[in-house]
Every structure is written in structure tokens, then in C-alpha cells.
Write an enzyme that holds these catalytic residues in place. Sequence first.
Site, PDB file in Angstrom:
ATOM      1  N   HIS A  17      13.859  60.297 -69.791  1.00  0.00           N
ATOM      2  CA  HIS A  17      12.851  59.336 -70.288  1.00  0.00           C
ATOM      3  C   HIS A  17      11.486  60.002 -70.243  1.00  0.00           C
ATOM      4  O   HIS A  17      10.889  60.148 -69.181  1.00  0.00           O
ATOM      5  CB  HIS A  17      12.846  58.066 -69.424  1.00  0.00           C
ATOM      6  CG  HIS A  17      11.901  57.006 -69.903  1.00  0.00           C
ATOM      7  ND1 HIS A  17      12.260  55.675 -70.015  1.00  0.00           N
ATOM      8  CD2 HIS A  17      10.609  57.057 -70.316  1.00  0.00           C
ATOM      9  CE1 HIS A  17      11.236  54.971 -70.461  1.00  0.00           C
ATOM     10  NE2 HIS A  17      10.207  55.790 -70.646  1.00  0.00           N
ATOM     11  N   LYS A 103      15.713  52.771 -78.863  1.00  0.00           N
ATOM     12  CA  LYS A 103      14.910  52.210 -77.781  1.00  0.00           C
ATOM     13  C   LYS A 103      14.457  50.790 -78.074  1.00  0.00           C
ATOM     14  O   LYS A 103      13.948  50.502 -79.163  1.00  0.00           O
ATOM     15  CB  LYS A 103      13.674  53.106 -77.579  1.00  0.00           C
ATOM     16  CG  LYS A 103      12.736  52.686 -76.467  1.00  0.00           C
ATOM     17  CD  LYS A 103      13.327  52.937 -75.088  1.00  0.00           C
ATOM     18  CE  LYS A 103      12.536  52.225 -74.010  1.00  0.00           C
ATOM     19  NZ  LYS A 103      11.525  53.041 -73.378  1.00  0.00           N
ATOM     20  N   HIS A 140      13.482  48.894 -72.336  1.00  0.00           N
ATOM     21  CA  HIS A 140      12.341  48.580 -71.455  1.00  0.00           C
ATOM     22  C   HIS A 140      12.596  47.144 -70.994  1.00  0.00           C
ATOM     23  O   HIS A 140      12.368  46.203 -71.744  1.00  0.00           O
ATOM     24  CB  HIS A 140      10.996  48.718 -72.180  1.00  0.00           C
ATOM     25  CG  HIS A 140       9.832  48.361 -71.288  1.00  0.00           C
ATOM     26  ND1 HIS A 140       8.925  49.301 -70.836  1.00  0.00           N
ATOM     27  CD2 HIS A 140       9.445  47.182 -70.741  1.00  0.00           C
ATOM     28  CE1 HIS A 140       8.042  48.696 -70.035  1.00  0.00           C
ATOM     29  NE2 HIS A 140       8.334  47.412 -69.978  1.00  0.00           N
ATOM     30  N   HIS A 178      13.616  53.052 -66.413  1.00  0.00           N
ATOM     31  CA  HIS A 178      12.621  52.979 -65.322  1.00  0.00           C
ATOM     32  C   HIS A 178      12.741  51.705 -64.481  1.00  0.00           C
ATOM     33  O   HIS A 178      11.833  50.891 -64.428  1.00  0.00           O
ATOM     34  CB  HIS A 178      11.190  53.163 -65.848  1.00  0.00           C
ATOM     35  CG  HIS A 178      10.755  52.360 -67.047  1.00  0.00           C
ATOM     36  ND1 HIS A 178      11.085  51.041 -67.233  1.00  0.00           N
ATOM     37  CD2 HIS A 178       9.995  52.686 -68.113  1.00  0.00           C
ATOM     38  CE1 HIS A 178      10.556  50.617 -68.360  1.00  0.00           C
ATOM     39  NE2 HIS A 178       9.889  51.594 -68.921  1.00  0.00           N
ATOM     40  N   ASP A 251       9.547  59.127 -67.056  1.00  0.00           N
ATOM     41  CA  ASP A 251       8.596  58.230 -67.718  1.00  0.00           C
ATOM     42  C   ASP A 251       7.188  58.817 -67.649  1.00  0.00           C
ATOM     43  O   ASP A 251       6.200  58.073 -67.611  1.00  0.00           O
ATOM     44  CB  ASP A 251       8.637  56.815 -67.132  1.00  0.00           C
ATOM     45  CG  ASP A 251       7.902  55.798 -68.009  1.00  0.00           C
ATOM     46  OD1 ASP A 251       7.690  56.079 -69.201  1.00  0.00           O
ATOM     47  OD2 ASP A 251       7.532  54.729 -67.488  1.00  0.00           O
TER      48      ASP A 251
HETATM   49  N1  LIG Z   1       5.428  53.408 -68.524  1.00  0.00           N
HETATM   50  C1  LIG Z   1       4.210  53.165 -68.920  1.00  0.00           C
HETATM   51  O1  LIG Z   1       3.427  52.599 -68.145  1.00  0.00           O
HETATM   52  N2  LIG Z   1       3.767  53.527 -70.151  1.00  0.00           N
HETATM   53  C2  LIG Z   1       4.531  54.087 -71.226  1.00  0.00           C
HETATM   54  C3  LIG Z   1       5.377  53.075 -71.937  1.00  0.00           C
HETATM   55  C4  LIG Z   1       6.607  52.644 -71.189  1.00  0.00           C
HETATM   56  O2  LIG Z   1       7.446  53.469 -70.825  1.00  0.00           O
HETATM   57  O3  LIG Z   1       6.773  51.446 -70.950  1.00  0.00           O
HETATM   58  C5  LIG Z   1       3.554  54.743 -72.227  1.00  0.00           C
HETATM   59  O4  LIG Z   1       3.979  55.066 -73.336  1.00  0.00           O
HETATM   60  O5  LIG Z   1       2.384  54.971 -71.875  1.00  0.00           O
HETATM   61 ZN   LIG Z   2       8.292  55.155 -70.838  1.00  0.00          ZN
HETATM   62 ZN   LIG Z   3       8.853  51.358 -70.736  1.00  0.00          ZN
END
Ligand SMILES: NC(=O)N[C@@H](CC(=O)O)C(=O)O
Ligand SMILES: [Zn+2]
Ligand SMILES: [Zn+2]
Length: 347
Positions: A17, A103, A140, A178, A251
Site C-alpha cells: 500500500h 481500490k 479504505h 491500513h 501507506d
Molecule cells: N492515509 C492517509 O492519511 N492519506 C492517504 C490516503 C489514504 O490512504 O487514505 C493520502 O493519499 O494522502
Molecule cells: Zn493510503
Molecule cells: Zn486510505
Amino acid sequence: MSTQIDTLTITRPDDWHLHLRDGAAMASVLPHSARQFARAIVMPNLKPPVTTTGQASAYRDRILAALPAGMAFEPLMTLYLTDNTPPDEIRRARDSGFIHAVKLYPAGATTNSDAGVTALSKCYKTLEVMQEVGMPFLVHGEVTDPAIDIFDREAVFIDRVMQPLRRDMPELKVVFEHITTRDAAQYVLEAEGPVGATITAHHLLYNRNEIFRGGIRPHYYCLPVLKREEHRQALIKAATSGSPRFFLGTDSAPHPKGLKEHACGCAGCYTALHAMELYALAFDQADALDKLEAFASFNGPAFYGLPRNAGTITLKRESWTIPSELALGDAALVPLAAGETLAWRWA
Ligand SMILES: NC(=O)N[C@@H](CC(=O)O)C(=O)O
Ligand SMILES: [Zn+2]
Ligand SMILES: [Zn+2]
């Protein structure tokens, strides 16, 4: 008492991710991921989002063109699901060979999710094709209902979205992305059928106190937001359990410093620079370094039906200071735990 491990050599890992962004920002962050990981699932939440196989192909070409000479890295592309993604697009994506997942961004849930799905019921024909061809669905997992407390959005998502979806499509491969709560960890561990979850380093290392320690600290703000300590401990337990359903997904989500340190700061933590060192710290603290290799290098490829990587990486127990700033195109980028000492180092 177990003997202390000071050097850790494991099969080369993957990041399941990752946000690489585009253009000059991508050129800044890509070498960090390519150094740490052989492959990464590349998130499609660009502006505009990557919704077609053609767009994913062009994005993949831009990533490969930005890769510094001599670095090997395979971007595993994804499509951004909308209310209108046609079922045929899934077959095109499957036939491409380079698109590995689709996604779900619930509309309004996170960064660049405005074009996301307003109701999963609108996507059922498309999801049925995904189930049929074995295309993983990356989720998500937060509801966007403003009446639901932000700390409860993941748990409520399980009841309102995940359970009905998986009842209707029991063979659909789903990755709960996540995860941040005991509820999600337990759901993934116990659910029947092909379900997995990614876990970030920051959700393994920190609870929600970190966002407010000594003042408001925007570089610890991400979505889903950090949770209570009991949830962090449940994530540690899941990641180190040996269950093949849990795998590494950083992430890592770069935003310019000026948009993080802002009256309405962006969500996302930047960890691509030092991801494996952060995970090693989390597993070490749990006395479970022996479980890191499966989590980082085996469980993901098994879920996605891909081979494990050849080669290894080595981390050693040695303190170093995380830089206070990096570059993100013309802007500055503040990595997670900037300026702090990290006890594990890339060797
Ligand atoms: N995780 C986050 O806080 N931000 C991610 C988007 C996501 O994965 O939800 C992003 O693209 O900035
Ligand atoms: Zn993300
Ligand atoms: Zn996300």
C-alpha cells in the site's frame, strides 16, 4: 529470555500500500521506496484519479521513467473504483497483466476521494466480475457518515459495509487496508474466505496520544486516524501472530510540508524513507523480529498470487537520526518521526 538480535537479514520485502503521487513529487519519493522494496501496490488517488487501464498504463510508464538508473522496482498498478466503473474495465485490467487490484475510496473518506464510491450497491455488476476473475478489492474501510465519531468509523464500516459485501460476494478477494482497530484485526483473523489486511508502521508504533504530545503535531495525522493504545496492541498482536492474512503496507503518503503544517492539514504520514527500520523497531519492541520476514516478504505475495522476491535486505541495530526534512519536488517533505533517533538502520 531470548538472545538479542543485532543484525536481521530477510527476503527482500514489498510494500502492499503506497502513494507515489506523480510528476516532480513522484521523482523525489520513488527512490526511497525502490531502495526498500522490490514491488509496491501503487495507489490510484491522483488528481484526476486513475480509473482506466489506459491511465494506469500511462502512470506506470511515468513511474518506470522516473526510476533512477540501476534501481529495480516493479510498480503493481491499481484502478480507482467509481460509481460508474464498467464491468468491462475489470476484464481489460485483468488482461493487462500489470493491474493487480481495484481500490475502494468511499466518497469523502480521505485524500482525493471525491470521485470515490457513494454507495457500493452501484458497483455490484463490476464487483461480480472482480470476484469472477480473482481481482483483489482493496478497501479504505471507514464510513463517511458525519454522525459517526471519527474514532469509530472503521469499526462501523465492518458492520455497515464489509459484512454485507462479503455476504453477497463470499469469493471476492478483499484487503482491508491500513487497519487501525482491534475490531478490524479480529474481523480479518476470523472471517471466512479470502480476506487480508495491511498494517502500517505508524499504526504499530503509535497510539493517538502521539498526535497531541506537547501540542498538535500534524505529521502524526493520517487516515484512518491513530487510535487508543488497546488498538495499537491488537495490531501488534495481529502483525506478529504468524497469520498469513496480515501483511506490510506502509501507506506512505507524502504531502508538502506547507499543507501538513496548515490550518486544515492534509492526512498522511511519510515513511517510505525508513519503512523497514520502523517496522523492525515495532517488531523488536514486541520481541517478535522472527515474525517480520513473513509479514514483510511472504504473506503479501501469497495473497496476491505472486512469487516471493529473490535477494535479501539487511537491517542492523544501530542508532541514526531521521532527517528533519526531505524534498518533494520544489516543496519540503517532513518524514515521520523527523529529527528523532531510530534504533534500527539499513545496512
Ligand atoms: N492515509 C492517509 O492519511 N492519506 C492517504 C490516503 C489514504 O490512504 O487514505 C493520502 O493519499 O494522502
Ligand atoms: Zn493510503
Ligand atoms: Zn486510505
